[in-house]
Design an enzyme around this catalytic site. Structure first.
Site, mmCIF file in Angstrom:
data_model
loop_
_atom_site.group_PDB
_atom_site.id
_atom_site.type_symbol
_atom_site.label_atom_id
_atom_site.label_comp_id
_atom_site.label_asym_id
_atom_site.label_seq_id
_atom_site.Cartn_x
_atom_site.Cartn_y
_atom_site.Cartn_z
ATOM 1 N N ASP A 5 0.865 -1.171 0.000
ATOM 2 C CA ASP A 5 0.000 0.000 0.000
ATOM 3 C C ASP A 5 0.910 1.231 0.000
ATOM 4 O O ASP A 5 2.114 1.133 0.257
ATOM 5 C CB ASP A 5 -0.877 -0.055 1.255
ATOM 6 N N ASP A 7 -0.338 5.066 0.956
ATOM 7 C CA ASP A 7 -0.654 6.055 1.990
ATOM 8 C C ASP A 7 -0.535 5.462 3.393
ATOM 9 O O ASP A 7 -1.159 4.441 3.700
ATOM 10 C CB ASP A 7 -2.069 6.601 1.793
ATOM 11 N N GLU A 14 -1.020 10.721 3.845
ATOM 12 C CA GLU A 14 -2.149 10.344 3.003
ATOM 13 C C GLU A 14 -2.184 11.356 1.856
ATOM 14 O O GLU A 14 -2.382 12.553 2.073
ATOM 15 C CB GLU A 14 -3.467 10.401 3.782
ATOM 16 N N ARG A 50 -14.451 12.438 -0.912
ATOM 17 C CA ARG A 50 -13.254 13.248 -0.669
ATOM 18 C C ARG A 50 -12.824 14.001 -1.925
ATOM 19 O O ARG A 50 -12.495 15.193 -1.863
ATOM 20 C CB ARG A 50 -12.118 12.350 -0.165
ATOM 21 N N SER A 93 -2.360 1.243 -4.730
ATOM 22 C CA SER A 93 -2.780 2.354 -3.882
ATOM 23 C C SER A 93 -4.191 2.860 -4.133
ATOM 24 O O SER A 93 -4.642 2.935 -5.278
ATOM 25 C CB SER A 93 -1.801 3.527 -4.095
ATOM 26 N N GLY A 94 -4.835 3.234 -3.053
ATOM 27 C CA GLY A 94 -6.091 3.962 -3.149
ATOM 28 C C GLY A 94 -5.832 5.439 -3.368
ATOM 29 O O GLY A 94 -6.757 6.241 -3.431
ATOM 30 N N LYS A 138 -7.223 -4.068 -5.366
ATOM 31 C CA LYS A 138 -5.869 -4.328 -4.864
ATOM 32 C C LYS A 138 -5.569 -5.824 -4.894
ATOM 33 O O LYS A 138 -4.499 -6.249 -5.345
ATOM 34 C CB LYS A 138 -5.721 -3.792 -3.439
ATOM 35 N N ASN A 164 -8.856 -1.213 3.738
ATOM 36 C CA ASN A 164 -8.819 -1.374 2.293
ATOM 37 C C ASN A 164 -7.761 -2.386 1.841
ATOM 38 O O ASN A 164 -7.750 -2.807 0.689
ATOM 39 C CB ASN A 164 -8.544 0.000 1.650
#
Length: 210
Positions: A5, A7, A14, A50, A93-94, A138, A164
């Protein structure tokens, strides 16, 4: 294969919160991020909420955000060691390609999969461009790379910090929760609470011997 991941795992920050600071909405974005990482909100819905707060922001802020990135202590060394030992490395990554791709290239990361901001006329539209990289995406990325490189699950290490990352860690032979939220710690094979990502290295060496 090492899949991480980004963040609060590969980076200390983040990414979307760094962008949100330029739109003066960081506090609101942080609240949504925290709830999503605890597993209290659906990730895709939380990401759209967001990004919507960034509507109208100038694209030029992305360079400032890229310059402010701080890799987690030990992250770059972990990748260097893994690459030298013949590991395939990936960031899943998100967060967003527009921010992390440059750093990933400099670090020698083999693959990056992340979200993209929709930007029209030099400004954020408040929408995400293309499919959202959530927990399922992911995991699928990990599985696709494993098949591509013929790496068995037992020799895959996945690292993350939030809800996540649950599916990704469960699909790996060794799932590492790094300074993680309870939703991830409960499914991880290894929990690291120290400040350096290099603490994961012994687990990579163990995985490579399988």
């Amino acid at each position: 294969m090492l899949v991480s991941d980004v963040d609060s795992t590969f980076l200390t920050q983040e990414v979307i919160e760094l962008v949100a600071e330029h739109a003066d909405v960081r506090d609101r974005v942080e609240e949504i991020t925290t709830a999503a990482m605890r597993g209290e909100l659906d990730f895709s819905q939380s990401l759209r909420a967001r990004v919507a707060l960034l509507e109208g922001l100038e694209e030029s802020v992305l360079q400032e955000v890229r310059e402010s990135l701080v890799p987690t202590p030990g992250a770059l060394e972990l990748v260097r060691r893994a690459s030298a030992a013949g590991w395939v490395t990936a960031l899943v990554s998100g967060g967003f390609h527009e921010v992390i791709d440059e750093l990933a290239a400099a670090a020698g990361i083999d693959h990056v999969r992340a979200n993209r901001f929709e930007i029209v006329g030099g400004r954020f539209t408040g929408k995400v461009s293309g499919p959202i990289i959530d927990g399922t995406a992911k995991r699928r990325t990990l599985e696709e790379l494993a098949e591509r490189y013929a790496v068995p699950p037992a020799r895959i290490v996945a690292v993350g910090d939030g809800a996540n990352d649950r599916e990704m860690l469960l699909a790996a032979g060794t799932g590492i929760a790094f300074r993680a939220k309870p939703a991830l710690r409960e499914v991880a094979d290894v929990v690291i609470d120290g400040t350096s990502l290099l603490e994961a290295w012994p687990h990579l060496e163990e995985s490579a011997s399988r």
